[in-house]
Design an enzyme around this catalytic site. Structure first.
Site, PDB file in Angstrom:
ATOM      1  N   HIS A 122       0.807  -1.223   0.000  1.00 28.54           N
ATOM      2  CA  HIS A 122       0.000   0.000   0.000  1.00 28.54           C
ATOM      3  C   HIS A 122       0.838   1.269   0.000  1.00 28.54           C
ATOM      4  O   HIS A 122       0.330   2.344   0.291  1.00 28.54           O
ATOM      5  CB  HIS A 122      -0.955  -0.018   1.201  1.00 28.54           C
ATOM      6  N   CYS A 133       1.601  16.554 -11.562  1.00 30.52           N
ATOM      7  CA  CYS A 133       2.810  16.288 -12.358  1.00 30.52           C
ATOM      8  C   CYS A 133       3.478  14.968 -11.984  1.00 30.52           C
ATOM      9  O   CYS A 133       4.408  14.528 -12.656  1.00 30.52           O
ATOM     10  CB  CYS A 133       3.803  17.442 -12.217  1.00 30.52           C
ATOM     11  N   SER A 221      -3.316  -9.146  10.451  1.00 30.51           N
ATOM     12  CA  SER A 221      -4.269  -8.553   9.509  1.00 30.51           C
ATOM     13  C   SER A 221      -5.601  -9.268   9.614  1.00 30.51           C
ATOM     14  O   SER A 221      -5.652 -10.499   9.669  1.00 30.51           O
ATOM     15  CB  SER A 221      -3.751  -8.656   8.070  1.00 30.51           C
ATOM     16  N   ASN A 246      -3.250 -13.823  14.259  1.00 33.91           N
ATOM     17  CA  ASN A 246      -3.925 -12.533  14.413  1.00 33.91           C
ATOM     18  C   ASN A 246      -4.661 -12.508  15.745  1.00 33.91           C
ATOM     19  O   ASN A 246      -5.030 -13.553  16.282  1.00 33.91           O
ATOM     20  CB  ASN A 246      -4.925 -12.304  13.273  1.00 33.91           C
TER      21      ASN A 246
HETATM   22 ZN    ZN Z   1       3.060  18.784  -9.288  1.00 31.15          ZN
END
Ligand code: ZN
Length: 276
Positions: A122, A133, A221, A246
């Site tokens: 992620h 940009c 998780s 977990n």
């Molecule tokens: Zn930029």
């Protein structure tokens, strides 16, 4: 205590049986470092759900709130260090039978603990990307820039998993949200937001890694996020043995040959320690 000992032994034996393990780690691996989890033991939201990408892109108020909270939570996020879970994975990699580590976490703590074969599924919170940009830049530098632009702005709050904090609405309105220095467009941490997909090439690399594995371990998780769960499903479809460690139930429990509930740090340290 007897239950935990028995669980430790089961994981130790499972680890000893496999030579090329693919591990998937989630938020539960970083909670002991002071980075809170989004979800409780039942996989439900503990707090308000995280920001969706569409709202972030199109709603200036949500964009500003995101950055105000991120700015406020940054020092707590950066002061977090690796814990036993991260150290156990690094030691396991060193022992040679943990071959790939794919993490859903964006905190970079596996790398700081010494793990090398890490794929940040992620993304990473310490990098910022411009939505116009595409320029990538340092989140630490952006923190300095936001501090200069918000010199009189003083938030105090608790931190959420992605390094943000609860900040009151009226305070948020006074926050000057950052823009790209090059093109003036919106800036986003280089992490996969809810509503976004994992970049295709990154997903392909993780699939390749899974293809070369002889077993899969999930740690910390709940697998509620599909981008993580699909690796468990893929592993199951290709006949790989799956173990899940977990604190609560997970979406993949029915696909696992071994499920251990408990503290990932202490159980992994014990299980991996037996490899040395
Ligand atoms: Zn930029």
């Amino acid at each position: 205590m007897a239950t935990i000992d028995a669980a430790d032994d089961r994981l130790r034996r499972w680890i000893a049986r496999h030579r090329r393990v693919f591990a998937l780690t989630g938020a539960g691996c970083s909670t002991a470092s002071g980075i809170p989890d989004y979800r409780d033991d039942q996989g439900e939201w503990k707090r308000r759900p995280p920001v969706m990408i569409q709202a972030f892109r199109t709603d200036p108020a949500i964009y500003r709130r995101y950055w105000a909270r991120a700015y406020a939570g940054w020092s707590r996020f950066t002061s977090a260090g690796p814990n036993d879970t991260h150290r156990a994975f690094a030691a396991w990699e060193g022992a040679g039978t943990l071959v790939h580590l794919v993490t859903q976490n964006v905190d970079g703590l596996h790398q700081r603990a010494g793990s090398r074969a890490v794929l940040d599924l992620h993304g990473r919170l310490d990098v910022v990307v411009c939505l116009g940009c595409g320029e990538r830049s340092s989140r630490a530098d952006l923190q300095t820039r936001m501090a200069a632009a918000n010199a009189s702005w003083r938030p105090e709050a608790a931190t959420a998993p992605d390094g943000d904090a609860d900040v009151d609405g009226t305070i948020v309105e006074a926050f000057a949200a950052p823009r790209c220095e090059r093109c003036g467009d919106l800036l986003k941490p280089d992490v996969v937001f809810f509503g976004e997909n994992v970049p295709r090439d990154r997903y392909a690399r993780a699939c390749d890694a899974l293809g070369g594995a002889d077993a899969m371990l999930v740690a910390g998780s709940s697998l509620m996020v599909y981008s993580g769960f699909r690796f468990v499903r893929l592993a199951h479809e290709t006949g790989l043995p799956i173990a899940i460690l977990n604190r609560g139930r997970t979406r993949g429990d029915h696909l696992a040959e071994l499920k251990i509930e408990g503290d990932t740090g202490s159980i992994l340290i014990d299980a991996v320690g037996a490899l040395a």
